[in-house]
Motif scaffolding. Sequence first.
Motif, PDB file in Angstrom:
ATOM      1  N   UNK A  60       9.061   5.935  -6.972  1.00 22.91           N
ATOM      2  CA  UNK A  60      10.106   6.494  -7.818  1.00 22.91           C
ATOM      3  C   UNK A  60       9.638   8.001  -8.101  1.00 22.91           C
ATOM      4  N   UNK A  61      10.697   8.759  -8.389  1.00 25.78           N
ATOM      5  CA  UNK A  61      10.466   9.972  -9.068  1.00 25.78           C
ATOM      6  C   UNK A  61       9.903  10.163 -10.389  1.00 25.78           C
ATOM      7  N   UNK A  62       9.139  11.049 -10.897  1.00 22.73           N
ATOM      8  CA  UNK A  62       8.386  11.067 -12.201  1.00 22.73           C
ATOM      9  C   UNK A  62       7.350  10.175 -12.555  1.00 22.73           C
ATOM     10  N   UNK A  63       6.809   9.837 -11.491  1.00 22.21           N
ATOM     11  CA  UNK A  63       5.662   8.593 -11.478  1.00 22.21           C
ATOM     12  C   UNK A  63       4.464   8.929 -10.975  1.00 22.21           C
ATOM     13  N   UNK A  64       3.342   8.298 -11.112  1.00 27.24           N
ATOM     14  CA  UNK A  64       2.157   8.386 -10.639  1.00 27.24           C
ATOM     15  C   UNK A  64       1.578   6.982 -10.307  1.00 27.24           C
ATOM     16  N   UNK A  65       1.059   6.905  -8.917  1.00 28.96           N
ATOM     17  CA  UNK A  65       0.629   5.540  -8.543  1.00 28.96           C
ATOM     18  C   UNK A  65      -0.899   5.777  -8.089  1.00 28.96           C
ATOM     19  N   UNK A  66      -1.686   4.785  -8.579  1.00 28.53           N
ATOM     20  CA  UNK A  66      -3.065   5.193  -8.386  1.00 28.53           C
ATOM     21  C   UNK A  66      -3.289   4.155  -7.310  1.00 28.53           C
ATOM     22  N   UNK A  67      -4.076   4.483  -6.238  1.00 23.35           N
ATOM     23  CA  UNK A  67      -4.493   3.593  -5.037  1.00 23.35           C
ATOM     24  C   UNK A  67      -6.152   3.502  -5.243  1.00 23.35           C
ATOM     25  N   UNK A  68      -6.494   2.379  -5.618  1.00 25.64           N
ATOM     26  CA  UNK A  68      -8.048   1.994  -5.754  1.00 25.64           C
ATOM     27  C   UNK A  68      -8.747   1.125  -4.721  1.00 25.64           C
ATOM     28  N   UNK A  69      -9.735   1.112  -4.576  1.00 29.81           N
ATOM     29  CA  UNK A  69     -10.412   0.209  -3.730  1.00 29.81           C
ATOM     30  C   UNK A  69     -11.974   0.473  -3.433  1.00 29.81           C
ATOM     31  N   UNK A 196       7.740  15.885 -15.223  1.00 31.44           N
ATOM     32  CA  UNK A 196       8.513  17.404 -15.806  1.00 31.44           C
ATOM     33  C   UNK A 196       9.209  17.791 -14.202  1.00 31.44           C
ATOM     34  N   UNK A 197       8.563  17.747 -13.399  1.00 35.24           N
ATOM     35  CA  UNK A 197       8.750  18.076 -11.800  1.00 35.24           C
ATOM     36  C   UNK A 197       9.779  17.168 -11.133  1.00 35.24           C
ATOM     37  N   UNK A 198       9.766  15.813 -11.830  1.00 37.08           N
ATOM     38  CA  UNK A 198      10.530  14.684 -11.009  1.00 37.08           C
ATOM     39  C   UNK A 198       9.921  14.499  -9.681  1.00 37.08           C
ATOM     40  N   UNK A 199       8.866  14.506  -9.402  1.00 33.74           N
ATOM     41  CA  UNK A 199       8.137  14.129  -8.072  1.00 33.74           C
ATOM     42  C   UNK A 199       7.256  12.804  -8.521  1.00 33.74           C
ATOM     43  N   UNK A 200       6.654  12.394  -7.238  1.00 35.45           N
ATOM     44  CA  UNK A 200       5.577  11.094  -7.040  1.00 35.45           C
ATOM     45  C   UNK A 200       4.442  11.807  -6.973  1.00 35.45           C
ATOM     46  N   UNK A 201       3.292  11.340  -7.391  1.00 33.99           N
ATOM     47  CA  UNK A 201       1.992  11.604  -7.282  1.00 33.99           C
ATOM     48  C   UNK A 201       1.212  10.335  -6.937  1.00 33.99           C
ATOM     49  N   UNK A 202       0.400  10.452  -5.733  1.00 32.95           N
ATOM     50  CA  UNK A 202      -0.462   9.194  -5.129  1.00 32.95           C
ATOM     51  C   UNK A 202      -1.788   9.811  -5.578  1.00 32.95           C
ATOM     52  N   UNK A 203      -2.579   8.930  -6.499  1.00 26.78           N
ATOM     53  CA  UNK A 203      -3.945   9.369  -6.929  1.00 26.78           C
ATOM     54  C   UNK A 203      -4.988   8.402  -6.229  1.00 26.78           C
ATOM     55  N   UNK A 231      -2.463   4.962 -18.207  1.00 27.62           N
ATOM     56  CA  UNK A 231      -1.489   6.066 -17.859  1.00 27.62           C
ATOM     57  C   UNK A 231      -0.792   6.026 -16.778  1.00 27.62           C
ATOM     58  N   UNK A 232      -1.169   5.855 -15.692  1.00 26.81           N
ATOM     59  CA  UNK A 232      -0.622   5.630 -14.470  1.00 26.81           C
ATOM     60  C   UNK A 232       0.737   4.644 -14.464  1.00 26.81           C
ATOM     61  N   UNK A 233       1.605   4.872 -13.675  1.00 25.67           N
ATOM     62  CA  UNK A 233       2.818   3.930 -13.618  1.00 25.67           C
ATOM     63  C   UNK A 233       2.437   2.787 -12.904  1.00 25.67           C
ATOM     64  N   UNK A 234       1.815   3.148 -11.597  1.00 25.95           N
ATOM     65  CA  UNK A 234       1.614   1.907 -10.864  1.00 25.95           C
ATOM     66  C   UNK A 234       0.276   1.902 -10.315  1.00 25.95           C
ATOM     67  N   UNK A 235      -0.492   0.609 -10.079  1.00 26.00           N
ATOM     68  CA  UNK A 235      -1.881   0.398  -9.677  1.00 26.00           C
ATOM     69  C   UNK A 235      -1.744  -0.480  -8.431  1.00 26.00           C
ATOM     70  N   UNK A 236      -2.224   0.256  -7.423  1.00 26.00           N
ATOM     71  CA  UNK A 236      -2.485  -0.585  -6.216  1.00 26.00           C
ATOM     72  C   UNK A 236      -3.945  -0.744  -5.598  1.00 26.00           C
ATOM     73  N   UNK A 237      -4.312  -1.909  -5.387  1.00 23.97           N
ATOM     74  CA  UNK A 237      -5.648  -1.981  -4.941  1.00 23.97           C
ATOM     75  C   UNK A 237      -5.787  -2.470  -3.449  1.00 23.97           C
ATOM     76  N   UNK A 238      -6.374  -1.749  -2.747  1.00 30.67           N
ATOM     77  CA  UNK A 238      -6.525  -2.180  -0.994  1.00 30.67           C
ATOM     78  C   UNK A 238      -7.753  -2.685  -1.047  1.00 30.67           C
ATOM     79  N   UNK A 239      -7.858  -3.874  -0.358  1.00 34.25           N
ATOM     80  CA  UNK A 239      -9.067  -4.728  -0.021  1.00 34.25           C
ATOM     81  C   UNK A 239      -9.250  -5.160   1.461  1.00 34.25           C
ATOM     82  N   UNK A 240     -10.394  -4.830   1.984  1.00 28.98           N
ATOM     83  CA  UNK A 240     -10.509  -5.208   3.230  1.00 28.98           C
ATOM     84  C   UNK A 240     -11.087  -6.669   3.219  1.00 28.98           C
TER      85      UNK A 240
END
Length: 295
Positions: A60-69, A196-203, A231-240
């Motif tokens: 979604x716009x205005x959110x930050x997603x964390x991709x961890x693993x 502020x910019x209504x974009x999505x950031x993947x970190x 602080x982030x809106x979404x947290x995703x964990x990638x596991x092999x």
Amino acid sequence: MQLIRDTIDFNAYQTEPESHKVRSAVEFLEETISAFYPAPNATLPPRPLWDKANGKIAFRRGEVSLWAGINGHGKSMMLSQVALDLMIQGEKLLILSFEMKPARQMQRMSRQAYAGDVPPKEFLTVFHKWSDEKLWIYDHNGAIKWQQVMAVMRYAEQHFGITQFVVDSLMKCVKGDDDYNAQKDFVNELCAFAQARQVHVHLVHHVRKGESEDKAPNKFDIKGAGAITDQVDNAFIVWRNKKAERAKSNDPTAILKCDKQRNGEWEGSLGFWFHLESMQYLERLDGVPMRYSLR
């Protein structure tokens, strides 16, 4: 694909301009109604194109997603496939990868788009032309100050209308694993920028070393300051799933776990099978890689 050179003067984009944000609650009436009663032709937020993720994950716009693993468990690889999905849906992406050179990034994405290990030259030409005005890459490798990252992102949003940003990775932007204040400040700025910019950031980020790679991590294993996950809106964990790889079992060889989704109603895990030749994550053991339609 277009490159954003490191030689551009980004000084004018170091800070976010202030704007008046105090508004009467009644101004949000139409947005509130739309949230409960979306129009039949309403544009849905972009999402991964796996069927099993439909209705569960959205960017979604205005959110930050964390991709961890864990290091080497495929978080950047999976995010590369997601980036293709976003481009197919009309999103404009900027990839800021400080661990992979642009040509290597395009080689990986070309294999994923082609669904095979050696795309013919004709396909490579078509793919690169198709990516024009859809994909930008910041041409910088190695450590970088997080303030510079923010300046580049503001520049790209203003000049190219970027809607999705991929920052790979947090530790290349902050010196020292224990500089919790800098980590908190950087993530806070990313969240403020997205809103502020209504974009999505993947970190992209790492998790702490556990006792074994055979145990799937969770959000509490994410490295650094606890404020990152807060602080982030979404947290995703990638596991092999290396145990399944070793045993050559029918179990999924990769797990995508949604451990937090602030504005979504689903949290849980999705299983995938990594297909080496195409570098795609397939939804079923007997799945076939999908060649992307470049129109």
